[in-house]
Design an enzyme around this catalytic site. Structure first.
Site, PDB file in Angstrom:
ATOM      1  N   ARG A  36      49.531  35.374  27.908  1.00 25.60           N
ATOM      2  CA  ARG A  36      50.841  35.565  27.291  1.00 25.60           C
ATOM      3  C   ARG A  36      50.738  35.653  25.772  1.00 25.60           C
ATOM      4  NH1 ARG A  36      53.950  37.201  31.510  1.00 25.60           N
ATOM      5  NH2 ARG A  36      53.596  35.847  33.317  1.00 25.60           N
ATOM      6  N   HIS A  66      40.586  40.489  33.631  1.00 24.31           N
ATOM      7  CA  HIS A  66      41.964  40.980  33.612  1.00 24.31           C
ATOM      8  C   HIS A  66      42.486  40.891  32.187  1.00 24.31           C
ATOM      9  CE1 HIS A  66      46.110  41.694  34.610  1.00 24.31           C
ATOM     10  NE2 HIS A  66      45.907  41.619  35.917  1.00 24.31           N
ATOM     11  N   TYR A  69      48.783  40.077  29.783  1.00 31.55           N
ATOM     12  CA  TYR A  69      50.028  40.767  30.105  1.00 31.55           C
ATOM     13  C   TYR A  69      50.669  41.372  28.865  1.00 31.55           C
ATOM     14  CZ  TYR A  69      49.734  38.217  34.548  1.00 31.55           C
ATOM     15  OH  TYR A  69      49.325  37.705  35.756  1.00 31.55           O
ATOM     16  N   HIS A 106      47.166  46.402  33.205  1.00 32.82           N
ATOM     17  CA  HIS A 106      48.411  47.050  33.600  1.00 32.82           C
ATOM     18  C   HIS A 106      48.626  48.239  32.674  1.00 32.82           C
ATOM     19  CE1 HIS A 106      50.186  43.060  35.402  1.00 32.82           C
ATOM     20  NE2 HIS A 106      49.019  43.401  35.927  1.00 32.82           N
ATOM     21  N   GLU A 141      45.655  49.236  37.022  1.00 35.45           N
ATOM     22  CA  GLU A 141      46.251  48.542  38.158  1.00 35.45           C
ATOM     23  C   GLU A 141      47.499  49.277  38.634  1.00 35.45           C
ATOM     24  OE1 GLU A 141      48.124  44.203  39.437  1.00 35.45           O
ATOM     25  OE2 GLU A 141      46.691  44.321  37.778  1.00 35.45           O
ATOM     26  N   ASP A 175      46.986  46.699  44.185  1.00 35.85           N
ATOM     27  CA  ASP A 175      47.559  45.400  44.518  1.00 35.85           C
ATOM     28  C   ASP A 175      48.427  45.584  45.754  1.00 35.85           C
ATOM     29  OD1 ASP A 175      49.769  43.379  44.508  1.00 35.85           O
ATOM     30  OD2 ASP A 175      48.700  42.627  42.756  1.00 35.85           O
ATOM     31  N   HIS A 178      52.152  45.091  45.152  1.00 36.57           N
ATOM     32  CA  HIS A 178      52.677  46.186  44.350  1.00 36.57           C
ATOM     33  C   HIS A 178      52.799  47.464  45.175  1.00 36.57           C
ATOM     34  CE1 HIS A 178      50.969  44.214  40.408  1.00 36.57           C
ATOM     35  NE2 HIS A 178      51.860  43.451  41.025  1.00 36.57           N
ATOM     36  N   HIS A 210      43.691  43.642  44.680  1.00 38.40           N
ATOM     37  CA  HIS A 210      44.408  42.384  44.527  1.00 38.40           C
ATOM     38  C   HIS A 210      45.101  42.127  45.861  1.00 38.40           C
ATOM     39  CE1 HIS A 210      44.803  42.524  39.851  1.00 38.40           C
ATOM     40  NE2 HIS A 210      43.673  41.983  40.252  1.00 38.40           N
ATOM     41  N   ASP A 223      58.043  42.814  41.820  1.00 42.48           N
ATOM     42  CA  ASP A 223      56.706  42.221  41.777  1.00 42.48           C
ATOM     43  C   ASP A 223      56.818  40.731  42.066  1.00 42.48           C
ATOM     44  OD1 ASP A 223      54.137  41.456  41.267  1.00 42.48           O
ATOM     45  OD2 ASP A 223      54.089  42.125  39.181  1.00 42.48           O
ATOM     46  N   HIS A 225      54.839  38.033  44.331  1.00 40.91           N
ATOM     47  CA  HIS A 225      53.715  37.738  45.207  1.00 40.91           C
ATOM     48  C   HIS A 225      54.004  36.545  46.109  1.00 40.91           C
ATOM     49  CE1 HIS A 225      50.588  39.729  42.305  1.00 40.91           C
ATOM     50  NE2 HIS A 225      51.687  40.448  42.466  1.00 40.91           N
ATOM     51  N   GLU A 255      45.876  36.793  44.289  1.00 37.76           N
ATOM     52  CA  GLU A 255      46.758  36.457  43.168  1.00 37.76           C
ATOM     53  C   GLU A 255      48.027  35.797  43.712  1.00 37.76           C
ATOM     54  OE1 GLU A 255      45.966  39.497  39.503  1.00 37.76           O
ATOM     55  OE2 GLU A 255      47.450  40.097  40.983  1.00 37.76           O
TER      56      GLU A 255
END
Length: 277
Positions: A36, A66, A69, A106, A141, A175, A178, A210, A223, A225, A255
């Protein structure tokens, strides 16, 4: 089968490797920097050597880095775009030291400027930084399609790859949550979805999965999960994905909304079901 989950590297790569082994995993995913924010942990040569030994001793598959974000290559805001360039370049340089051959990010959000604008912004960053000498495969992704996200269709992912000069270094991470939320019916027509991916992008570009269930319905573009077997995709469909001839040799990364102990139970469930098939 190589399966793992997302693990923190706050205590080092060696510790993450040890945690992976303790929960029955033989790979893992980690954030390259604060997910973040933007700060990256200093690399420790001894720590990295410890991870290499674990990977060799326990026959690890590829581990997956990864991006944070906060990395948005599609943004029209110069400060956001410049951060994306800085973080992406720095990550690629750092990954040359870490035993990690896959880097996932992403694609980003165009925030109202349009998909074509966003794709061009992404391609500009990639072409400005990738030299062709990297040992890392860079993965786009696939996204769920919420808001102004780019990358929820195979066509959009292909459009980005086509604009990259060193496209041989580009791949895709799909994913399952996704995909299902974006309107690709991996529950009832997995073969059809993979056939479409192969036709539009090329199955050789698919490098990682993912593995997630979904809290929301098919085609929701959300989104959310869910734990394995606890959502609208379901355990049977997820097992079919893991077993599929075109997917079974890929690394799978959970994830789901659990800590390592929860992932351990999911991995045990998956392995038990596979044994009984």
């Amino acid at each position: 089968m190589h399966i793992g989950c997302h693990l923190s590297i706050s205590q080092g790569f060696t510790k993450a490797g040890e945690v992976a082994v303790s929960i029955g995993a033989n790979t893992f995913q980690f954030f390259t920097r604060n997910p973040r924010g933007g700060n990256a942990k200093a690399l420790d040569t001894e720590d990295i050597e410890g991870l290499k030994r674990i990977m060799e001793d326990y026959d690890f598959g590829p581990i997956l880095a990864h991006a944070p974000y906060t990395l948005n290559m599609a943004s029209y805001k110069e400060d956001t775009w410049n951060f994306a360039k800085m973080a992406f370049k720095d990550d690629l340089q750092r990954l040359e030291t870490i035993p990690c051959s896959l880097y996932n990010f992403h694609p980003g959000s165009h925030t109202g400027k349009g998909v074509e604008y966003g794709i061009e912004r992404i391609a500009t960053v990639l072409n400005g930084i990738i030299t062709g000498n990297e040992s890392t495969i860079i993965l786009l992704e696939g996204m769920s399609g919420k808001g102004t996200e780019i990358g929820s269709t195979f066509e959009e992912l292909r459009a980005i790859i086509d604009r990259v000069k060193h496209s041989e270094l580009m791949g895709v991470c799909l994913d399952t949550c996704h995909l299902y939320s974006a309107g690709y019916d991996i529950v009832n027509d997995l073969d059809g979805v993979l056939e479409s991916f192969d036709k539009i992008i090329g199955i050789d570009k698919l490098k990682a999965i993912h593995l997630n269930d979904s809290m929301t319905e098919f085609g929701s573009n959300k989104d959310r999960h869910a734990g394995i077997g606890e959502g609208t995709i379901g355990l049977e469909a997820i097992i079919n994905i893991i077993k599929h001839p075109q997917l079974k040799d890929l690394p799978f990364f959970l994830e789901t909304p659990y800590e390592p102990e929860g992932h351990k139970k999911e991995i045990e469930t998956i392995k038990d079901v596979l044994k009984s098939c």
